[in-house]
Write a protein that holds these residues in place. Structure first.
Motif, PDB file in Angstrom:
ATOM      1  N   ARG A 156       0.831  -1.205   0.000  1.00 55.12           N
ATOM      2  CA  ARG A 156       0.000   0.000   0.000  1.00 55.12           C
ATOM      3  C   ARG A 156       0.865   1.254   0.000  1.00 55.12           C
ATOM      4  O   ARG A 156       0.582   2.221  -0.712  1.00 55.12           O
ATOM      5  N   GLU A 157       1.937   1.238   0.796  1.00 53.18           N
ATOM      6  CA  GLU A 157       2.839   2.391   0.849  1.00 53.18           C
ATOM      7  C   GLU A 157       3.519   2.613  -0.508  1.00 53.18           C
ATOM      8  O   GLU A 157       3.633   3.750  -0.976  1.00 53.18           O
ATOM      9  N   LEU A 158       3.952   1.534  -1.133  1.00 53.48           N
ATOM     10  CA  LEU A 158       4.601   1.656  -2.442  1.00 53.48           C
ATOM     11  C   LEU A 158       3.620   2.136  -3.507  1.00 53.48           C
ATOM     12  O   LEU A 158       3.991   2.921  -4.394  1.00 53.48           O
ATOM     13  N   GLN A 159       2.356   1.695  -3.434  1.00 53.33           N
ATOM     14  CA  GLN A 159       1.350   2.177  -4.384  1.00 53.33           C
ATOM     15  C   GLN A 159       1.129   3.678  -4.196  1.00 53.33           C
ATOM     16  O   GLN A 159       0.971   4.420  -5.176  1.00 53.33           O
ATOM     17  N   SER A 160       1.133   4.132  -2.958  1.00 47.94           N
ATOM     18  CA  SER A 160       0.966   5.558  -2.677  1.00 47.94           C
ATOM     19  C   SER A 160       2.146   6.350  -3.254  1.00 47.94           C
ATOM     20  O   SER A 160       1.944   7.406  -3.879  1.00 47.94           O
ATOM     21  N   GLN A 161       3.355   5.844  -3.044  1.00 44.56           N
ATOM     22  CA  GLN A 161       4.536   6.515  -3.611  1.00 44.56           C
ATOM     23  C   GLN A 161       4.467   6.546  -5.132  1.00 44.56           C
ATOM     24  O   GLN A 161       4.811   7.547  -5.764  1.00 44.56           O
ATOM     25  N   LEU A 162       4.013   5.456  -5.719  1.00 45.18           N
ATOM     26  CA  LEU A 162       3.915   5.374  -7.178  1.00 45.18           C
ATOM     27  C   LEU A 162       2.939   6.403  -7.720  1.00 45.18           C
ATOM     28  O   LEU A 162       3.216   7.077  -8.717  1.00 45.18           O
ATOM     29  N   SER A 163       1.797   6.560  -7.055  1.00 46.06           N
ATOM     30  CA  SER A 163       0.818   7.545  -7.534  1.00 46.06           C
ATOM     31  C   SER A 163       1.356   8.967  -7.358  1.00 46.06           C
ATOM     32  O   SER A 163       1.147   9.821  -8.225  1.00 46.06           O
ATOM     33  N   GLU A 164       2.067   9.234  -6.255  1.00 46.09           N
ATOM     34  CA  GLU A 164       2.662  10.562  -6.061  1.00 46.09           C
ATOM     35  C   GLU A 164       3.704  10.851  -7.140  1.00 46.09           C
ATOM     36  O   GLU A 164       3.762  11.966  -7.683  1.00 46.09           O
ATOM     37  N   LEU A 165       4.525   9.861  -7.458  1.00 44.07           N
ATOM     38  CA  LEU A 165       5.544  10.060  -8.496  1.00 44.07           C
ATOM     39  C   LEU A 165       4.914  10.231  -9.879  1.00 44.07           C
ATOM     40  O   LEU A 165       5.418  11.017 -10.699  1.00 44.07           O
ATOM     41  N   ALA A 166       3.819   9.549 -10.141  1.00 41.83           N
ATOM     42  CA  ALA A 166       3.128   9.718 -11.424  1.00 41.83           C
ATOM     43  C   ALA A 166       2.554  11.130 -11.540  1.00 41.83           C
ATOM     44  O   ALA A 166       2.634  11.757 -12.610  1.00 41.83           O
ATOM     45  N   GLN A 167       1.992  11.666 -10.438  1.00 46.02           N
ATOM     46  CA  GLN A 167       1.478  13.035 -10.451  1.00 46.02           C
ATOM     47  C   GLN A 167       2.613  14.040 -10.653  1.00 46.02           C
ATOM     48  O   GLN A 167       2.472  15.007 -11.408  1.00 46.02           O
ATOM     49  N   ARG A 168       3.734  13.782 -10.000  1.00 48.81           N
ATOM     50  CA  ARG A 168       4.889  14.683 -10.159  1.00 48.81           C
ATOM     51  C   ARG A 168       5.405  14.651 -11.594  1.00 48.81           C
ATOM     52  O   ARG A 168       5.762  15.691 -12.160  1.00 48.81           O
ATOM     53  N   GLU A 169       5.433  13.444 -12.189  1.00 50.76           N
ATOM     54  CA  GLU A 169       5.877  13.327 -13.584  1.00 50.76           C
ATOM     55  C   GLU A 169       4.957  14.125 -14.501  1.00 50.76           C
ATOM     56  O   GLU A 169       5.431  14.826 -15.409  1.00 50.76           O
ATOM     57  N   GLN A 170       3.645  14.025 -14.286  1.00 53.15           N
ATOM     58  CA  GLN A 170       2.695  14.773 -15.115  1.00 53.15           C
ATOM     59  C   GLN A 170       2.905  16.283 -14.956  1.00 53.15           C
ATOM     60  O   GLN A 170       2.857  17.022 -15.945  1.00 53.15           O
ATOM     61  N   ALA A 171       3.151  16.727 -13.728  1.00 52.73           N
ATOM     62  CA  ALA A 171       3.386  18.159 -13.501  1.00 52.73           C
ATOM     63  C   ALA A 171       4.666  18.615 -14.201  1.00 52.73           C
ATOM     64  O   ALA A 171       4.698  19.697 -14.819  1.00 52.73           O
ATOM     65  N   LEU A 172       5.718  17.814 -14.129  1.00 56.19           N
ATOM     66  CA  LEU A 172       6.977  18.175 -14.788  1.00 56.19           C
ATOM     67  C   LEU A 172       6.836  18.181 -16.315  1.00 56.19           C
ATOM     68  O   LEU A 172       7.417  19.037 -16.997  1.00 56.19           O
ATOM     69  N   LEU A 173       6.075  17.225 -16.859  1.00 53.30           N
ATOM     70  CA  LEU A 173       5.852  17.210 -18.304  1.00 53.30           C
ATOM     71  C   LEU A 173       5.062  18.435 -18.746  1.00 53.30           C
ATOM     72  O   LEU A 173       5.351  19.033 -19.800  1.00 53.30           O
ATOM     73  N   ALA A 174       4.080  18.843 -17.949  1.00 58.43           N
ATOM     74  CA  ALA A 174       3.316  20.051 -18.277  1.00 58.43           C
ATOM     75  C   ALA A 174       4.216  21.281 -18.228  1.00 58.43           C
ATOM     76  O   ALA A 174       4.138  22.162 -19.100  1.00 58.43           O
ATOM     77  N   GLN A 175       5.086  21.354 -17.222  1.00 58.22           N
ATOM     78  CA  GLN A 175       6.019  22.479 -17.113  1.00 58.22           C
ATOM     79  C   GLN A 175       6.995  22.480 -18.288  1.00 58.22           C
ATOM     80  O   GLN A 175       7.307  23.547 -18.837  1.00 58.22           O
ATOM     81  N   LEU A 176       7.463  21.309 -18.696  1.00 53.20           N
ATOM     82  CA  LEU A 176       8.380  21.213 -19.842  1.00 53.20           C
ATOM     83  C   LEU A 176       7.689  21.668 -21.114  1.00 53.20           C
ATOM     84  O   LEU A 176       8.292  22.400 -21.924  1.00 53.20           O
ATOM     85  N   ASP A 177       6.437  21.269 -21.313  1.00 47.33           N
ATOM     86  CA  ASP A 177       5.703  21.716 -22.501  1.00 47.33           C
ATOM     87  C   ASP A 177       5.539  23.235 -22.505  1.00 47.33           C
ATOM     88  O   ASP A 177       5.650  23.883 -23.556  1.00 47.33           O
TER      89      ASP A 177
END
Length: 136
Positions: A73-94
């Motif tokens: 459960r903890e790893l799934q939570s970390q994975l979702s946080e990292l996926a959100q961060r990746e999306q934010a960084l991709l939006a900033q890069l665009d």
């Protein structure tokens, strides 16, 4: 039908045996004492030990699986946080890679747009266009 056929068949008679003579020896035999019955305590002890061992192993297995579930459960939570961060960084890069942002940053660095571009044809090294410097 004849009378002989209807008559029942006679059984052969067995020779009669004479009764056994009485022997002089008595028919009483010496018998050993009965064996003492084994105690069931060791068997019950082994059964209880097996039962306790099985219960302890199930408890340990259950506890280990519960710990693994919390870790998952903890790893799934970390994975979702990292996926959100990746999306934010991709939006900033665009946003940073857009032509408007690049032009504004180039102007801030003192660069100007060239209104008369020049090109070099590599086949014969000929310059096409006016290679004059850009004006501010």
């Amino acid at each position: 039908m004849s009378a002989q056929a209807a008559a029942p068949l006679a059984r052969p008679t067995a020779p009669l045996r004479a009764p056994a003579p009485a022997s002089a020896e008595p028919r009483i035999h010496l018998v050993s004492a009965p064996l003492a019955s084994r105690s069931r305590v060791p068997f019950i002890g082994v059964c209880m030990l097996i039962l306790v061992g099985a219960l302890v192993s199930v408890l340990v297995l259950n506890t280990t699986m519960a710990g693994g579930s919390y870790e998952q459960r903890e790893l799934q939570s970390q994975l979702s946080e990292l996926a959100q961060r990746e999306q934010a960084l991709l939006a900033q890069l665009d946003q940073e890679a857009s032509p408007e942002t690049l032009a504004a940053r180039a102007e801030a660095l003192g660069m100007v747009q060239d209104s008369t571009p020049a090109f070099i044809r590599l086949a014969d090294s000929k310059v096409i266009g006016d290679p004059s410097p850009a004006k501010k």
